[in-house]
Design a protein around this motif. Structure first.
Motif, PDB file in Angstrom:
ATOM      1  N   LEU A  16      -2.762   6.348  -2.889  1.00 27.57           N
ATOM      2  CA  LEU A  16      -2.270   5.422  -3.904  1.00 27.57           C
ATOM      3  C   LEU A  16      -1.241   4.466  -3.313  1.00 27.57           C
ATOM      4  N   ALA A  17      -0.321   4.986  -2.514  1.00 23.87           N
ATOM      5  CA  ALA A  17       0.697   4.146  -1.871  1.00 23.87           C
ATOM      6  C   ALA A  17       0.055   3.109  -0.955  1.00 23.87           C
ATOM      7  N   GLN A  18      -1.000   3.496  -0.250  1.00 25.94           N
ATOM      8  CA  GLN A  18      -1.697   2.557   0.631  1.00 25.94           C
ATOM      9  C   GLN A  18      -2.378   1.453  -0.168  1.00 25.94           C
ATOM     10  N   LEU A  19      -2.987   1.818  -1.286  1.00 25.14           N
ATOM     11  CA  LEU A  19      -3.634   0.807  -2.132  1.00 25.14           C
ATOM     12  C   LEU A  19      -2.606  -0.163  -2.710  1.00 25.14           C
ATOM     13  N   VAL A  20      -1.482   0.381  -3.172  1.00 20.45           N
ATOM     14  CA  VAL A  20      -0.416  -0.462  -3.711  1.00 20.45           C
ATOM     15  C   VAL A  20       0.108  -1.397  -2.624  1.00 20.45           C
ATOM     16  N   GLN A  21       0.249  -0.894  -1.412  1.00 21.48           N
ATOM     17  CA  GLN A  21       0.739  -1.719  -0.306  1.00 21.48           C
ATOM     18  C   GLN A  21      -0.202  -2.899  -0.047  1.00 21.48           C
ATOM     19  N   VAL A  22      -1.504  -2.654  -0.052  1.00 25.42           N
ATOM     20  CA  VAL A  22      -2.476  -3.740   0.165  1.00 25.42           C
ATOM     21  C   VAL A  22      -2.350  -4.795  -0.933  1.00 25.42           C
ATOM     22  N   LEU A  23      -2.259  -4.346  -2.177  1.00 19.86           N
ATOM     23  CA  LEU A  23      -2.126  -5.305  -3.283  1.00 19.86           C
ATOM     24  C   LEU A  23      -0.825  -6.092  -3.178  1.00 19.86           C
ATOM     25  N   GLU A  24       0.262  -5.422  -2.813  1.00 17.37           N
ATOM     26  CA  GLU A  24       1.547  -6.113  -2.668  1.00 17.37           C
ATOM     27  C   GLU A  24       1.530  -7.094  -1.500  1.00 17.37           C
ATOM     28  N   GLU A  25       0.926  -6.692  -0.379  1.00 21.03           N
ATOM     29  CA  GLU A  25       0.847  -7.580   0.780  1.00 21.03           C
ATOM     30  C   GLU A  25       0.058  -8.845   0.461  1.00 21.03           C
ATOM     31  N   ASN A  26      -0.873  -8.748  -0.470  1.00 19.31           N
ATOM     32  CA  ASN A  26      -1.681  -9.898  -0.876  1.00 19.31           C
ATOM     33  C   ASN A  26      -1.101 -10.616  -2.088  1.00 19.31           C
ATOM     34  N   HIS A  27       0.084 -10.181  -2.507  1.00 20.38           N
ATOM     35  CA  HIS A  27       0.756 -10.786  -3.664  1.00 20.38           C
ATOM     36  C   HIS A  27      -0.191 -10.889  -4.860  1.00 20.38           C
ATOM     37  N   ALA A  28      -0.977  -9.850  -5.052  1.00 18.74           N
ATOM     38  CA  ALA A  28      -1.964  -9.851  -6.133  1.00 18.74           C
ATOM     39  C   ALA A  28      -1.269  -9.631  -7.476  1.00 18.74           C
ATOM     40  N   PRO A  29      -1.436 -10.581  -8.395  1.00 15.72           N
ATOM     41  CA  PRO A  29      -0.876 -10.365  -9.732  1.00 15.72           C
ATOM     42  C   PRO A  29      -1.659  -9.265 -10.459  1.00 15.72           C
ATOM     43  N   THR A  30      -1.149  -8.845 -11.578  1.00 14.18           N
ATOM     44  CA  THR A  30      -1.737  -7.726 -12.306  1.00 14.18           C
ATOM     45  C   THR A  30      -3.214  -7.947 -12.621  1.00 14.18           C
ATOM     46  N   ASP A  31      -3.573  -9.137 -13.104  1.00 13.34           N
ATOM     47  CA  ASP A  31      -4.972  -9.362 -13.478  1.00 13.34           C
ATOM     48  C   ASP A  31      -5.898  -9.278 -12.270  1.00 13.34           C
TER      49      ASP A  31
END
Length: 75
Positions: A16-31
Motif C-alpha cells: 500500500l505504501a508503495q502504491l501511495v508513493q507512486v501516486l504521490e510522485e505523479n502528483h495524481a489528484p484523487t479522481d
C-alpha cells in the motif's frame, strides 16, 4: 465479523505504501488516483479470474469497498 487474510498486515501495508508513493510522485489528484486504481482492479479481475466468477468477485469487492468507507466529516 472481520475476514482474516492469508497475508500479513506488514506485507499489505508495505505494498500500500508503495502504491501511495507512486501516486504521490505523479502528483495524481484523487479522481485520477481512483481511475488508475479502478482500472487496476478491473484488469486484475479480467485477467486473473475465471469469466464465470468475475461479476460475483466484482460485486463482493464493491460491497467490501462500500462497507469500508467512513461517513465521518473528516476530509
Amino acid at each position: 465479523m472481520p475476514q482474516s487474510s492469508r497475508y500479513s498486515d506488514e506485507r499489505v501495508e508495505q505494498i500500500l505504501a508503495q502504491l501511495v508513493q507512486v501516486l504521490e510522485e505523479n502528483h495524481a489528484p484523487t479522481d485520477l488516483s481512483l481511475m488508475v486504481l479502478g482500472n487496476m482492479v478491473t484488469n486484475l479481475i479480467n485477467t486473473s479470474v475465471a469469466p464465470a466468477q468475475r461479476r460475483a468477485l466484482a460485486r463482493s469487492f464493491a460491497d467490501a469497498l462500500q462497507a469500508s468507507v467512513r461517513e465521518d466529516k473528516a476530509h
